[in-house]
Each structure stands twice: as structure tokens, then as C-alpha cells.
Design a protein around this motif. Structure first.
Motif, short mmCIF file in Angstrom:
data_model
loop_
_atom_site.label_atom_id
_atom_site.label_comp_id
_atom_site.label_asym_id
_atom_site.label_seq_id
_atom_site.Cartn_x
_atom_site.Cartn_y
_atom_site.Cartn_z
N ARG A 155 4.14 46.01 2.40
CA ARG A 155 3.92 44.59 2.96
C ARG A 155 2.35 44.65 3.38
O ARG A 155 1.77 43.70 2.99
N LEU A 179 4.34 37.70 -4.41
CA LEU A 179 5.59 38.15 -4.01
C LEU A 179 5.62 39.76 -4.44
O LEU A 179 5.19 40.05 -5.29
N LYS A 199 13.65 40.24 -10.12
CA LYS A 199 14.51 41.19 -10.28
C LYS A 199 14.96 41.64 -11.45
O LYS A 199 15.11 42.90 -11.72
N ARG A 211 14.51 44.28 -1.52
CA ARG A 211 14.01 43.30 -0.54
C ARG A 211 12.75 42.43 -1.26
O ARG A 211 12.25 42.87 -2.26
N ILE A 212 12.71 41.20 -0.72
CA ILE A 212 11.47 40.48 -1.31
C ILE A 212 10.63 40.15 -0.16
O ILE A 212 10.99 39.91 1.11
N PHE A 213 9.36 40.33 -0.27
CA PHE A 213 8.33 39.89 0.69
C PHE A 213 7.63 38.54 0.10
O PHE A 213 7.02 38.83 -0.99
N CYS A 214 7.35 37.62 0.84
CA CYS A 214 6.77 36.49 0.21
C CYS A 214 5.49 36.20 1.08
O CYS A 214 5.66 35.86 2.41
N THR A 266 -0.73 32.78 9.88
CA THR A 266 0.79 32.78 9.26
C THR A 266 1.81 32.94 10.19
O THR A 266 2.75 33.05 9.75
N HIS A 292 -1.51 30.70 -4.30
CA HIS A 292 -0.49 30.32 -3.41
C HIS A 292 0.38 31.70 -3.17
O HIS A 292 1.44 31.66 -2.60
N VAL A 336 12.26 34.49 -8.54
CA VAL A 336 13.23 35.35 -7.89
C VAL A 336 13.91 36.17 -9.04
O VAL A 336 13.90 37.40 -8.89
N VAL A 337 14.51 35.51 -9.71
CA VAL A 337 15.25 35.98 -10.80
C VAL A 337 14.39 36.96 -11.85
O VAL A 337 14.72 38.01 -12.25
N PRO A 353 1.96 34.43 1.91
CA PRO A 353 1.48 33.29 1.63
C PRO A 353 -0.25 33.61 1.24
O PRO A 353 -0.73 34.64 1.61
N ALA A 354 -0.77 32.83 0.62
CA ALA A 354 -2.48 32.83 0.18
C ALA A 354 -3.11 32.75 1.65
O ALA A 354 -2.82 31.94 2.28
N ILE A 401 -0.86 42.49 1.91
CA ILE A 401 -1.93 41.47 2.70
C ILE A 401 -3.23 42.09 2.67
O ILE A 401 -4.20 41.30 2.51
#
Lengths: 299, 299
Positions: B256, B208, B188, B214-217, B297, B205, B184-185, B219-220, B260
């Protein structure tokens, strides 16, 4: 609905790149109960020694955890000392002193025997089975384990798995148990061993839920500061079981939401040493973080 | 909207626990174009030697990839030989023969110079900059890199980053570039170097996405069979850029969804050696898998 948790209450000495905690409150039943108490009453069965600090007993009581099943025995409390490197996985164990926990032979109080939700934290599978023998009508039984039991008590673990509904284990345990490198295949194989619900915890990479021939892949919550990952798995289990017990269902939607609640509770566990953060949050902090998690993962 | 991709076209010899492929079609521009062509026209700039098999040229053409920018030079084609272990991360390089790729000095054909979407695959950042110099009005420029350039051409890479909109890199590259263990750091910090959109790829995994604070996480996708992870990152980039170019937007929802699409395209890349699977799927296979991903998901 009350949840019965059987596991350890310990004093942990932990070193991470961010600092050190000495003789801090720890143990699987401690983390589990601190987490599940937000959703459901908790009955704790564990053993500590006479040296167990009274301030920790007071902390349990303050959180509303039922301590009828906590035995205080002549001798010393279970102690674990470990050290984490920068990647925060697989701590190096520096010392384990089982002390009174070495002869842990849990006697379930009469008033607990009719409980419907049971969590058997990571102890010898023979002891986990003995606990189950004492429960009259369990509705949902979950258990955890560790590599040591997979290697040394495999036969008893396999017997136990036929009696549990939910099996929570981590990635390396799933691979070792099934001798399978692929987690999808491993999860399906474990389903054939008995449990109808399987959760494979992937640490910072989230968790997989296997149930009803479906898979749910939950991403991990992203944290900017992880201080001490000790207890994350048991905290996850506490959030997961607590949520299920509260909503009294375990259909697909409930199970997926339970995984999310487990994930969120675990994020609080790792943000400070020992239970400092878990013991300082409120229900509103949990709600806020769940909302943030949805934002972080929706597409 | 056409996408210009500048990168490598190679012949790969790859060994994995599941088998071996010899002199198979590979290279960053190859994987990228095989993926993005599902969503958008692709103009490919690369160099191969006189020994480059005609059947592969025919394959490119069959997929509709514009080859005006493919130079066929006296000499041999770039060859890479690598081996993967069971965990499928970090292949062991057995041999690298740059051959004609050693003097890759891409000349962008006149008809390509007005392209708006550009992907600079992993090459020397000085060459990536030279490509950009030739593009008249780029609208969205993305680039990739590798540890080698971070270590040996850091200054040029940092200069380049000020000129790109999107930076795609993997977990270890993000950590090395920023000297930061927390992703995350790290994400940024990279945002402060220039790119307004950053994607950190975490292999099996997920990924990101950092944009607009904003962050979008993501999944694999879970696969039961991974045969050869070569090219997964470039295939991801192809799906990502292809989707953005097709929908002509890059707001949060579009970004996003682009992640995907990148993830899904990468799953096809790893299901067989070389581009076998990518070259055999249809648009309907992609749609089905995206639907499955949502199911996997959602909570």
C-alpha cells in the motif's frame, strides 16, 4: 435535529444493461429522505398527483418520514424515463413529464419553519430561494443544482449561493459553472461565490470536499455490482446532511466523516433498482460497510 | 537492492494545451529510472541511436543510473509524437518512428543477471519473456503492457503473466484483457492469470491494488496544474518498485505504501514537460508531498 428536504417525488422508468424498472419510486426528496432518516428525523416537502400509489406513501411512513409537507394535487405525478449504458454515467433521458411538479410552489408547513438543517434538492433556484424565505432561523443550508439551471438561471443560482452554507454539485456542473477544467481550481472558485463548504461529486471516482481552505479527497467505494445509479447523488446528500445533523458539528473531522457516510449510503442506492436496497438495509449494514471502507482505503 | 528496468529510451515531441516540447527526453525506462532512483540503485537496459544527445546520457549519469545495459546502435533513436487535449487522457499519436527500437533484442549484461528486482516496461511480451530467461534468480518481477499486445500477442502475454509477480496496467487495458466492465471483477480475473499482485492505474482517479485477496483503493493526488501526462504510468511503476526494493518486503502495508509512493512520483512527472520536474526534485520534496497526501485523504 430534524432536516427539511424540498425536492421531487417521482415515478421513474429506468433501463440499464441489467434490466428495467417501470414506474418505480424515485425523485430527489425520496432518495435524500431514505438515506438521511438513518441518522436524523426528516421533514419532506414535495408534490405528487392523485395517481401516486398509496403503497409508496405507506413506505415513506414506515421509514418514519414526516409527510406533513407532501401535497397531493389534482393531476399526475412527475415521471422520468431514462436509460443507462455500460459506463453508468450520463443517462439518456427518454421522456420527462413534469405534470404536477411543473407548478411546484412549496409552502413550508408552520411546524417546519423553525427547522435548522435544510436541503434544497435540485429545483429552479428561484424556488429554492422562495423556500429559504420561509425558514426563520436556518443553521445549515445545503443545495444541489443541475446544468440546466447553470445555463438558464445562472443569475438566480449565483444569488442563491450567497445564502447557502453547503453546495453539492457534480464534476461536470462544477466545470460548467466556473468554466474551469481543473477541479481544484473550480472548487476554490466556487468558494468565492458564497458557500463555505463545497462538495464536488465524481460519481464512481469519489468526492472532493472543500472547506476552511482545506481539501479532502474521498475515494469511491468499490462495488462489484452496480445496477442502477439513479438517485446516487441525492442519497449521498442524505447521508452527508444526516450525519452532520446527528453529530451537531461541522468541523473538519465531522465534515470528512459526513462525506464518508454520504459515499457509503450512495453505494446502497446503486446496488438495486429504485429504493429497493436502501429500504432493506439496517444501521448495522451501514456500520459494516463504513468499516470495510476504512480497510479499503487506509495506508 | 538494485532494480533492473528493460524498456524504451526515446525522444518525444509532445503538444498539450499548455505548450509544446520537441525531441525531449522520454521513454518508459527513462521515466521509470528517474523515479525509482530516489529509492534504489537502477540498472537500465535499452537501445538508442547514434543521434541520441550526449546531454541526456550525462543526465542519466548525473542521477546515478547504471548505463552498462544501454546500447548505442547505428541508426536513429526511437521517436514518438503525440498530442493531448484538455482531459489529458488518451493522447492522439501523430507519429511513431521506432528506428533502432524496432529490433530491440535486449542482452542483459553479465553483472545484471543476478538482480532480484525486475521491471519489464511495455514492450512485446515475447521480448519481455526473453529478458526473464536471462535472469538467474529473480525475486520480484513486475511487468507493464498495452492494448496493442493484448490485441495482437494475447497468447504470449498470457504465458508471460504466469511468470510475473506484479502486473501493472491501466483501466482500459484491464477491461480489454478481461472483457469485463467492472474493475473489481477485472482485477480478480487477472489474479487468476498468474500475478499475485495487480495494480490497475486509473490516471487522475488513483489506483487499485489487488493482493492477498484484499483490495486497496488509493485516491489520486490533486494537482492544480498538469502540464504533460506523458510517462506518468512508468513514473508510478518506478516509485512503486523503488519503494518495495528499498523496504525489502512486500506485505500488505509495504504494498500500500508502495502504491502511495508511485502515486506521488507520478504527480511530479506531470507537473512539467518531459522529465524537467522529476529531475529537479529532492527527497525532501517527495516526503513533503507524501505528508500532504495523507492530510488530503485521512478521515
Amino acid at each position: 435535529m430534524s432536516i427539511l428536504v424540498v425536492g421531487s417525488v417521482a415515478l421513474d422508468t429506468i433501463k440499464t444493461p441489467f434490466g428495467k424498472a417501470e414506474e418505480a419510486l424515485g425523485g430527489s426528496a425520496t432518495y435524500f429522505s431514505a438515506s438521511s432518516i438513518f441518522f436524523s428525523p426528516v421533514q419532506l416537502v414535495a408534490v405528487v398527483g392523485k395517481d401516486f400509489p398509496k403503497k409508496y406513501i405507506a413506505l415513506f411512513k414506515k421509514r418514519g418520514i414526516d409527510l406533513q409537507g407532501l401535497t397531493i394535487k389534482e393531476g399526475k405525478t412527475f415521471r422520468w424515463e431514462g436509460e443507462y449504458g455500460w459506463d453508468f454515467s450520463n443517462p439518456k433521458t427518454i421522456a420527462t413529464h413534469l405534470n404536477v411538479f411543473a407548478e411546484f410552489n412549496p409552502k413550508i408547513p408552520e411546524t417546519y419553519k423553525n427547522c435548522e438543517y435544510v436541503f434544497l434538492a435540485n429545483v429552479d433556484p428561484q424556488i429554492q430561494a422562495k423556500v429559504l424565505d420561509q425558514i426563520t432561523k436556518p443553521r445549515l443550508v445545503a443545495c444541489d443544482t443541475m446544468n440546466y439551471w447553470i445555463e438558464n438561471k445562472r443569475e438566480y443560482l449565483l444569488k442563491l449561493l450567497k445564502r447557502v452554507d453547503i453546495f453539492l454539485l457534480n464534476e461536470s456542473e462544477a466545470k460548467e459553472l466556473t468554466q474551469e477544467a481543473n477541479l481544484v481550481v473550480a472548487g476554490k472558485k466556487i468558494g468565492k461565490l458564497g458557500p463555505k463548504i463545497i462538495i464536488i461529486k465524481k460519481g464512481e471516482h469519489g468526492a472532493l470536499l472543500f472547506s476552511e481552505n482545506r481539501i479532502f479527497c474521498a475515494p469511491a467505494f468499490l462495488l462489484e455490482s452496480v445496477y442502477d445509479p439513479t438517485g446516487a447523488g441525492d442519497t449521498f446528500a442524505g447521508g452527508f446532511m444526516g450525519y452532520l445533523s446527528k453529530c451537531k458539528k461541522y468541523n473538519q473531522a465531522a465534515l470528512r466523516n459526513a462525506v464518508i457516510h454520504g459515499t457509503i449510503m450512495a453505494t446502497f442506492a446503486v446496488e438495486d433498482f429504485s429504493l429497493k436496497r436502501l429500504y432493506s438495509i439496517t444501521a448495522s449494514d451501514i456500520d459494516k460497510r463504513i468499516k470495510k471502507f476504512r480497510e479499503l482505503t487506509s495506508f
